[in-house]
Structures are given as structure tokens and as C-alpha cells.
Design a protein around this motif. Structure first.
Motif, PDB file in Angstrom:
ATOM      1  N   ASP A   1      -8.259  -0.341   1.581  1.00 26.30           N
ATOM      2  CA  ASP A   1      -9.584   0.317   1.550  1.00 26.30           C
ATOM      3  C   ASP A   1      -9.097   1.678   2.033  1.00 26.30           C
ATOM      4  OD1 ASP A   1     -11.096  -1.548   0.609  1.00 26.30           O
ATOM      5  OD2 ASP A   1     -12.088  -2.084   2.452  1.00 26.30           O
TER       6      ASP A   1
ATOM      7  N   THR B   1      -7.132   3.529  -0.802  1.00 25.69           N
ATOM      8  CA  THR B   1      -8.088   3.999  -1.786  1.00 25.69           C
ATOM      9  C   THR B   1      -8.797   5.087  -1.423  1.00 25.69           C
ATOM     10  OG1 THR B   1      -8.539   1.655  -2.427  1.00 25.69           O
ATOM     11  CG2 THR B   1     -10.127   3.171  -3.141  1.00 25.69           C
TER      12      THR B   1
ATOM     13  N   GLN C   1       0.788  -1.079  -0.023  1.00 28.60           N
ATOM     14  CA  GLN C   1       0.056   0.030  -0.060  1.00 28.60           C
ATOM     15  C   GLN C   1       0.967   1.287  -0.035  1.00 28.60           C
ATOM     16  OE1 GLN C   1      -3.202  -0.252  -0.564  1.00 28.60           O
ATOM     17  NE2 GLN C   1      -2.901  -2.498  -0.618  1.00 28.60           N
TER      18      GLN C   1
ATOM     19  N   ARG D   1       2.040   1.770  -3.462  1.00 31.99           N
ATOM     20  CA  ARG D   1       0.788   2.369  -4.389  1.00 31.99           C
ATOM     21  C   ARG D   1       0.503   3.685  -3.862  1.00 31.99           C
ATOM     22  NH1 ARG D   1      -5.125   0.801  -2.435  1.00 31.99           N
ATOM     23  NH2 ARG D   1      -6.292   1.881  -3.891  1.00 31.99           N
TER      24      ARG D   1
ATOM     25  N   THR E   1       0.744   6.507  -7.115  1.00 31.69           N
ATOM     26  CA  THR E   1      -0.251   7.297  -7.530  1.00 31.69           C
ATOM     27  C   THR E   1      -0.295   8.597  -7.241  1.00 31.69           C
ATOM     28  OG1 THR E   1      -1.745   5.155  -6.874  1.00 31.69           O
ATOM     29  CG2 THR E   1      -2.718   7.328  -7.167  1.00 31.69           C
TER      30      THR E   1
ATOM     31  N   ASP F   1      -8.552   8.592  -3.490  1.00 34.08           N
ATOM     32  CA  ASP F   1      -9.680   9.277  -4.176  1.00 34.08           C
ATOM     33  C   ASP F   1     -10.085  10.782  -3.549  1.00 34.08           C
ATOM     34  OD1 ASP F   1     -10.179   6.843  -5.432  1.00 34.08           O
ATOM     35  OD2 ASP F   1     -11.528   5.990  -4.255  1.00 34.08           O
TER      36      ASP F   1
END
Length: 361
Positions: free
Chosen positions: A345, A348, A283, A286, A290, A352
Motif C-alpha cells: 500500500d 502504491t 516492492q 516494483r 515503475t 501514484d
């Protein structure tokens, strides 16, 4: 009449200081204090509860002052031939560091760290009466052996802090830096490995440097990789003579029987407790990829968090994320923010929210 802090006979060297603390808010996604957001696995929690229940039967008695069983468990966990005589523990790694400063720092002495680094180092240093000296890193937050050694020679501190990997930047620290610093000082060298378990598996720990270096101390915590932040257990490995020095300043029975029982039980399940580390690292990576795609700069991290730069207005971005139910950390580095790697989660939700804020708000 309301009494203010300034009205009290506070120590002069404490005036103007502010206490350590990160914002606390009941938001759906809290990724601001580098906790392990994964809960303790149920089977491990059951074993810990059983151990605490057994300890409660004798809670009318003082605990083992030397916490021998826990020190043995830490020695087994760290490996490298360490024995319990080389292990110390306390209520979180902050108390471990405080013990070191009480024993080897104090009035008339100096401690050096390389900023930006963990904000508790100067707080603990000044609170124990020593002088804090702020060293420097490169613009990318790295620290070279030559630069570190030169600064230590110039400042001649009694204690040197090396955060490996570094908080709040996540920056790796090579063993060559530790060796270079140790070679040019007669003082204590503390290597703070609070995030070591999140480093690449083939990267050696500073524990491997302990033989023949009596003034080297390697501190760790159970708060991060072990998901044990609420239990408050930190520990260190060092020469037995250093451990004897720490006994001079610790409070009697400073580790409760319940803390000893819980930590020992958790260490008995080290493989299970650490099984989530690879997921957290995934994570973290990630997040780095991102945020870079969103136009920010993600700094290299061997921890469970990511410091990202290129933020035009950190306060505004932080507030925009807060309004979207996501709490991260403004660590005071210009145009930067820091976020903890949580569950998939949670990651994310953060990504977002960051995307919805707009490019480099």
C-alpha cells in the motif's frame, strides 16, 4: 543573552560540522529513512515482551557486561562456524562503528570510504579525531577491485569502509573488491552489511572471508530486515583479538539488560522476523520498474530502497511528494532521490504520487 554554538569552547575539528539527521514529519507515508515499515509480528512481540518482563525483575542489578547470551545468539544466526568470541554488539551499528574508530582510528590516523556512501562514516571519523578521506566510485556508483585497491594504496588509510551493498545508492559490492582491498592494506577493513538480508539469497556474505583475515570486520544491524530500528541493536563479526580491542573503548555495561533481552528474543524468531524480506524485495523491484516506466533511471539495488535519477529538480519533486503525503529522501546526489520500499500500500501511494507530479518534475 542567547549563547550560540560558536560561543562555546568546542573542539576546533568539530567546528563547522552538522549533525546527522533526516527530515521527520508525521505524514501518512514515510519512506525516507530505510526503516522496515512492517511491524514486528504479534507472536514475536509477545515473546519479546515476556523476555523484557523477566529482565525487569533484576533491573536493579547491572546487566551482563559481556552480553554473552546475545553474542551466542548472533553467532548462531550468522552461522559459518562463528563463536560468541568473534561477536560484538552495541546500541545500533553506528555505535559499533564508533567503537572501531575509537580503537583503531583517532588523532593522526585516517579513514577512507568510497563516496557517495553512508554519511555517518565521515561524521564518526571526524568526531573521534581521525581524518576522513573521500574515495571515488564510477559514474554508475560501482566500485571495481582494481580501482578500490589503487585508491587504498595511494591514500594509505588506517581504516577502510566498504558498504556492501552501498547506502545511499543500493549498489552491490562483490567479495572480490573486499579481497583486493584487504590485500593492499595493513589497516582495518570494515564491511558494512546493514542491508545484506535484502541481497539475492545465493550471494555470499563477507562473513565467509573472515577466516585468515584478522583485520577484517563485518558489521550488521537489526534495524532493517529485523524491523528492530527502535530497539537500536547493531553487531559485528571479527577475529577475537578485534573484539578484545573494542572492550578497551566501550562504556561499562553499554548494552542494557532490556536491550539484551529484547534482541535475544527476536533472534529466537529469526525465520519469522525475516519472512517479510521477500515481500520488501518485491516492492523494491516494483518501484524500480515503475519509476523507469515514468522516465526516471532506477539504479540497481540489493537493499530495501531505490535510488532513482533523471530528476530535473529534486527539491521540487520532493516537495510535491511531501504535499501529497509521501516523505522520501533527498540524499544530496544531483538529480537523484531515494525511496524506501515499504508495504504494498505504501509503495502504491508513492508511485501514484510520483506519477501525479508529472514527468521528471
Amino acid at each position: 543573552m542567547t549563547v550560540r554554538l560558536d560561543d562555546l569552547p568546542l573542539r576546533d575539528d568539530l567546528r563547522g560540522m552538522t549533525p546527522y539527521g533526516a527530515p521527520q514529519a508525521a505524514l501518512p507515508v514515510a519512506l525516507n529513512v530505510n526503516e522496515n515499515t512492517h511491524p514486528v509480528p504479534a507472536e514475536v512481540a509477545d515473546d519479546i515482551l515476556d523476555a523484557i518482563a523477566r529482565a525487569l525483575r533484576d533491573v536493579n542489578r547491572y546487566p551482563d557486561r559481556e552480553f554473552s547470551g546475545l553474542r551466542e545468539a548472533f553467532a548462531d544466526y550468522l552461522g559459518h562456524g562463528l563463536t560468541r568470541e568473534q561477536i560484538w554488539a552495541a546500541n545500533g551499528s553506528n555505535e559499533v562503528l564508533q567503537h572501531i574508530l575509537q580503537a583503531f582510528g583517532g588523532p593522526g590516523r585516517r579513514a577512507l570510504g568510497f563516496g557517495p556512501t553512508y554519511s555517518m562514516y565521515p561524521i564518526l571519523t571526524r568526531a573521534t579525531g581521525a581524518e576522513w578521506v573521500a574515495g571515488e566510485r564510477e559514474h554508475d556508483f560501482t566500485l571495481s577491485p582494481a580501482s578500490a585497491a589503487e585508491q587504498v594504496v595511494r591514500e594509505n588509510p588506517d581504516i577502510v569502509f566498504l558498504c556492501a551493498p552501498n547506502n545511499p545508492t543500493g549498489t552491490p559490492l562483490g567479495l572480490d573488491v573486499i579481497e583486493a582491498v584487504y590485500a593492499v592494506t595493513d589497516g582495518i577493513v570494515i564491511v558494512d552489511e546493514a542491508y545484506q538480508e535484502f541481497s539475492p539469497h545465493d550471494e555470499p556474505s563477507a562473513v565467509t572471508l573472515l577466516p585468515g583475515r584478522a583485520r577484517l570486520v563485518v558489521s550488521r544491524t537489526m534495524s532493517k530486515a529485523f524491523a528492530f530500528a527502535g530497539a537500536r541493536v547493531g553487531y559485528l563479526a571479527a577475529d577475537p583479538a578485534v573484539i578484545d580491542a573494542l572492550r578497551l573503548v566501550r562504556l561499562p555495561y553499554h548494552l542494557s539488560a532490556l536491550t539484551q533481552a529484547a534482541a535475544t528474543a527476536a533472534l529466537g524468531h529469526a525465520d519469522t522476523m525475516l519472512s517479510m524480506v521477500d515481500e520488501i524485495v518485491a516492492q523494491r523491484d516494483r518501484i524500480s520498474a515503475t519509476v523507469a516506466a515514468l522516465g526516471y533511471t532506477a539504479h540497481a539495488s540489493w537493499t530495501n530502497f531505490v535510488l532513482f535519477g533523471g530528476v530535473d529538480d529534486p527539491a521540487a519533486t520532493w516537495k510535491a511528494l511531501y504535499d501529497r503525503g509521501v516523505l522520501i529522501r533527498d540524499v544530496g546526489i544531483a538529480h537523484h532521490l531515494r525511496v524506501t520500499a515499504g508495504t504494498a500500500d505504501e509503495t502504491t501511494a508513492f508511485l501514484d504520487a510520483l506519477a501525479s507530479v508529472g514527468s521528471r518534475a
